[in-house]
Design an enzyme around this catalytic site. Structure first.
Site, short mmCIF file in Angstrom:
data_model
loop_
_atom_site.label_atom_id
_atom_site.label_comp_id
_atom_site.label_asym_id
_atom_site.label_seq_id
_atom_site.Cartn_x
_atom_site.Cartn_y
_atom_site.Cartn_z
N ASP A 1 0.81 -1.22 0.00
CA ASP A 1 0.00 0.00 0.00
C ASP A 1 0.85 1.28 0.00
O ASP A 1 0.42 2.33 0.44
CB ASP A 1 -0.97 0.00 1.19
N HIS B 1 23.64 0.23 -17.80
CA HIS B 1 22.59 0.70 -16.90
C HIS B 1 22.86 0.26 -15.46
O HIS B 1 21.97 -0.22 -14.77
CB HIS B 1 21.22 0.22 -17.37
N ASP C 1 26.35 9.23 -14.46
CA ASP C 1 25.30 9.63 -15.41
C ASP C 1 24.09 9.98 -14.55
O ASP C 1 23.39 9.09 -14.05
CB ASP C 1 25.00 8.47 -16.37
N ASP D 1 20.21 15.35 -18.66
CA ASP D 1 20.84 14.03 -18.80
C ASP D 1 22.32 14.25 -19.08
O ASP D 1 22.71 14.54 -20.21
CB ASP D 1 20.16 13.27 -19.95
N HIS E 1 26.24 1.74 -28.09
CA HIS E 1 24.96 2.49 -28.05
C HIS E 1 24.95 3.65 -29.03
O HIS E 1 25.93 3.92 -29.73
CB HIS E 1 24.66 2.95 -26.62
N HIS F 1 19.95 11.15 -28.05
CA HIS F 1 18.49 11.02 -28.17
C HIS F 1 17.85 12.35 -27.86
O HIS F 1 18.46 13.23 -27.23
CB HIS F 1 18.00 9.94 -27.18
N HIS G 1 14.31 10.36 -22.31
CA HIS G 1 14.34 9.88 -23.70
C HIS G 1 13.04 10.37 -24.32
O HIS G 1 12.05 9.65 -24.36
CB HIS G 1 14.43 8.36 -23.75
N GLU H 1 26.47 11.72 -26.59
CA GLU H 1 27.05 10.91 -25.52
C GLU H 1 27.87 9.71 -26.02
O GLU H 1 27.48 8.55 -25.80
CB GLU H 1 25.94 10.42 -24.59
N TYR I 1 33.82 1.31 -23.60
CA TYR I 1 33.66 0.44 -22.44
C TYR I 1 34.52 -0.81 -22.62
O TYR I 1 34.29 -1.59 -23.55
CB TYR I 1 32.18 0.05 -22.28
N ARG J 1 32.11 7.58 -20.51
CA ARG J 1 31.08 8.22 -21.34
C ARG J 1 31.09 9.71 -21.00
O ARG J 1 31.32 10.07 -19.83
CB ARG J 1 29.69 7.61 -21.10
N GLU K 1 28.61 13.07 -21.74
CA GLU K 1 27.28 13.38 -22.29
C GLU K 1 26.87 14.81 -21.97
O GLU K 1 26.93 15.25 -20.82
CB GLU K 1 26.25 12.41 -21.68
N1 GLY Z 1 20.85 8.45 -18.71
C1 GLY Z 1 20.29 7.73 -19.78
C2 GLY Z 1 20.93 8.04 -21.05
O1 GLY Z 1 22.01 8.58 -21.08
O2 GLY Z 1 20.39 7.83 -22.09
MN MN Z 2 21.33 10.07 -22.54
MN MN Z 3 22.69 9.75 -19.51
#
Ligand code: GLY
Ligand code: MN
Ligand code: MN
Length: 428
Positions: A37, A230, A247, A258, A337, A341, A348, A372, A376, A394, A396
């Site tokens: 709940d 992730h 991130d 982001d 990747h 985006h 996203h 980004e 890796y 990374r 970004e």
């Molecule tokens: N933090 C998610 C991405 O970079 O797309």
């Molecule tokens: Mn991103």
């Molecule tokens: Mn990100």
């Protein structure tokens, strides 16, 4: 701030797409149960919010379009002293009527009656065809009488692609809070802390600056954890000599940021870390510099893949020619990747990447996207030189497409090796 007339303008713009003699219905999102709940904090449905600016649950928006007219109606919680005692104040019909520039405001309990009356003589309905909302599923039953059913969501998502001046302002505010958080992380990281402690410092800055939510679960990934894209466990001890990939971005007034920065635990990049970091950074800078109206995101992706692959060959991570490595997708092992985006109300942002004819949409003034690139290299990857193993990087940023080029909205966040080392706790 977004004023009521902007929401009205969005509804009017959207309505131009509707066929005559149609009814359009969009519901608020439903409260999400965390366990038993207890609930997650309520977050309005992004499309509903984009069209209404209304943050309460149990609400709906209806458009009724006849041959010559358009009527809009908002349905809201009724005022209820007991419910308000437990769950907080509701705006109610009277105040909502004053505030929102819709034609009618009703209590949500009246929805079925108004819906039944409104669909009389209408041939078409637009609603959220793929939604799992129980309210949508309920009206599905009554839509059998319609000749044509259309999905309203792609129409809204298309509008969300180009940001207005006030949306850009809100994104700047969101990013400026996230910038503070990343600088705090840079100045507080040190050996012996846990990843979750750094996460707490970042999210403290978000909350402290009135960003009540994270735009997504923060990733604080040190050492080899950075190679899990992730990674959100954030449970490892920070170890001297490792890098931390952070991130993290807040949501502020419904707009996401982001941002990723990769920083050394001990405040100084090692020589091999510098080599890899410089490759990712140079790639990111080059790709950002290409941004302008009319360029395609796929061109940015292609350049990122080429630069990273050429760099990896120079560093002995990949062998042979770049053309061959790309053709055989060898580089994907280390850069799996996309280059970025759309971002906006959602991290996203679900705006389209292709048009109705399946052609890629070129960048246009007012779009905001992330850039980004990353590399890796798993600690157990025997094919990579030992000095690079266990390193994930990374970088970004959030980029606004302008009339003549671009503006990096997150340019204030330390990013070069020198800037990051200067921010470090170890330097202070
Ligand atoms: N933090 C998610 C991405 O970079 O797309
Ligand atoms: Mn991103
Ligand atoms: Mn990100």
């Amino acid at each position: 701030m977004i004023i009521e007339s902007e929401y009205k303008k969005r509804r009017d713009t959207l309505a131009k797409d509707f066929l005559k003699n149609s009814v359009v219905v969009i519901f608020s999102s439903e409260p999400a149960t965390r366990s038993h709940d207890t609930h997650h904090p309520y977050r309005q449905d992004s499309n509903f919010y984009y069209l209404s600016g209304f943050k309460e649950d149990n609400s709906a928006l209806m458009f009724i379009k006849t041959k010559n007219s358009l009527k809009t109606a908002l349905f809201v919680h009724k005022k209820d002293k007991t419910l308000e005692l437990w769950n907080g104040k509701r705006l109610g019909v009277k105040k909502a009527k004053k505030r929102f520039l819709v034609d009618e405001v009703y209590e949500i309990d009246k929805f079925n009656d108004v819906f039944k009356t409104s669909i009389k003589g209408k041939k078409n309905i637009y609603f959220e065809i793929n939604s799992k909302k129980s309210a949508t599923e309920k009206i599905l039953k009554s839509t059998k009488i319609f000749k044509e059913k259309f999905d309203i969501i792609p129409h809204v998502q298309k509008m969300r692609l180009i940001k207005s001046a006030s949306e850009i302002e809100l994104m700047r505010e969101s990013i400026s809070i996230t910038a503070k958080a990343h600088h705090t992380a840079m100045s507080m990281n040190k050996e012996g802390k846990y990843e979750y402690q750094l996460q707490a410092e970042i999210e403290y800055e978000f909350r402290h600056n009135a960003a009540y939510s994270d735009a997504y679960t923060s990733i604080v990934a040190s050492g080899n954890n950075a190679n899990t894209l992730h990674y959100i466990e954030n449970s490892k001890l920070l170890v001297d000599g490792e890098l931390i990939l952070i991130d993290a971005g807040c949501e502020h007034n419904y707009y996401a940021s982001d941002i990723t920065r990769t920083i050394p635990v001990n405040g100084r990049f090692s020589e091999s870390q510098k080599e890899l970091y410089s490759l990712v950074l140079d790639t990111q800078l080059k790709v950002i510099s290409m941004i302008k109206p009319s360029i395609m995101r796929s061109e940015l992706q292609k350049v990122a893949e080429e630069l990273l692959t050429e760099g990896m060959i120079k560093l002995g991570i990949l062998k042979g020619s770049a053309i061959k490595a790309i053709k055989e997708k060898k580089h994907k092992k280390y850069y799996p990747h996309g280059i970025g985006h759309w971002i906006g109300i959602d991290v996203h942002d679900p705006a389209p990447y292709k048009d109705e004819k399946d052609r890629e949409i070129p960048l246009c003034e007012g779009m905001v996207l992330t850039i980004e690139p990353g590399l890796y290299i798993d600690k157990n990857d025997k094919s990579a030189p030992e000095r690079f193993r266990g390193v994930g990087i990374r970088i970004e940023d959030d980029i606004l497409v302008t009339k003549d080029g671009y503006e990096n909205l997150s340019a204030s966040i330390a990013k070069t090796i020198e800037e990051i080392e200067a921010e470090s706790f170890h330097k202070k």
